[in-house]
Design a protein around this motif. Structure first.
Motif, PDB file in Angstrom:
ATOM      1  N   LYS A  24       0.835  -1.206   0.000  1.00 45.42           N
ATOM      2  CA  LYS A  24       0.000   0.000   0.000  1.00 45.42           C
ATOM      3  C   LYS A  24       0.867   1.252   0.000  1.00 45.42           C
ATOM      4  O   LYS A  24       0.538   2.246  -0.647  1.00 45.42           O
ATOM      5  N   PRO A  53       3.184   0.755  -3.932  1.00 44.52           N
ATOM      6  CA  PRO A  53       2.508  -0.204  -4.806  1.00 44.52           C
ATOM      7  C   PRO A  53       3.375  -0.604  -5.995  1.00 44.52           C
ATOM      8  O   PRO A  53       4.256   0.151  -6.420  1.00 44.52           O
ATOM      9  N   ARG A  66      -2.203  -6.618  -8.755  1.00 46.25           N
ATOM     10  CA  ARG A  66      -3.213  -6.729  -7.708  1.00 46.25           C
ATOM     11  C   ARG A  66      -2.907  -8.014  -6.961  1.00 46.25           C
ATOM     12  O   ARG A  66      -2.798  -9.072  -7.567  1.00 46.25           O
ATOM     13  N   TYR A  67      -2.786  -7.919  -5.650  1.00 51.49           N
ATOM     14  CA  TYR A  67      -2.375  -9.068  -4.837  1.00 51.49           C
ATOM     15  C   TYR A  67      -3.273  -9.137  -3.616  1.00 51.49           C
ATOM     16  O   TYR A  67      -3.502  -8.122  -2.958  1.00 51.49           O
ATOM     17  N   ASN A  72      -2.264 -13.459  -7.126  1.00 54.47           N
ATOM     18  CA  ASN A  72      -1.442 -12.364  -7.625  1.00 54.47           C
ATOM     19  C   ASN A  72      -1.760 -12.197  -9.097  1.00 54.47           C
ATOM     20  O   ASN A  72      -1.516 -13.095  -9.897  1.00 54.47           O
ATOM     21  N   LEU A  87      -5.636  -3.814 -15.403  1.00 56.10           N
ATOM     22  CA  LEU A  87      -4.450  -3.678 -14.566  1.00 56.10           C
ATOM     23  C   LEU A  87      -3.638  -2.513 -15.065  1.00 56.10           C
ATOM     24  O   LEU A  87      -3.549  -2.207 -16.189  1.00 56.10           O
TER      25      LEU A  87
END
Length: 101
Positions: free
Chosen positions: A30, A33, A38-39, A54, A101
């Motif tokens: 966070k 990043p 996106r995990y 992931n 993404l």
């Protein structure tokens, strides 16, 4: 897009520590990043089995997670805990997504 699913079961006494270690990884991501990634991590109904997803735009982006200090620490602690089941890594093929993404 590259999607990797990792699943493993920890010993009952390591559940809370594993959750704390995962939260440290997520907090680090966070703050800094990795663009195009996106995990997330989940537990199954038994409370001891963890699933990590992931999703990354490409292989290079996927590999950048290995550069995160907190992720390295998480992996070392998990290995040292002698998981109840081995880590199972699967590559998923994306059919469609409601996000970019």
């Amino acid at each position: 897009m590259k999607v990797v699913k990792v699943q493993y079961t920890v010993q009952p006494g390591f559940v809370e520590q594993n959750k704390a270690n995962i939260r440290r990884v997520m907090d680090a991501l966070k703050v800094t990043p990795i663009p195009g990634m996106r995990y997330a991590s989940f537990t199954l109904g038994d409370g001891q089995t963890f699933v990590h997803l992931n999703m990354a735009k490409d292989e290079d982006t996927l590999g950048r997670l290995n550069d995160v200090r907190e992720f390295k620490e998480f992996q070392a602690a998990l290995k040292a805990s002698a998981p109840a089941s081995p880590t199972n890594v699967e590559t998923l093929d994306l059919v469609a997504a409601a996000f970019d993404l």
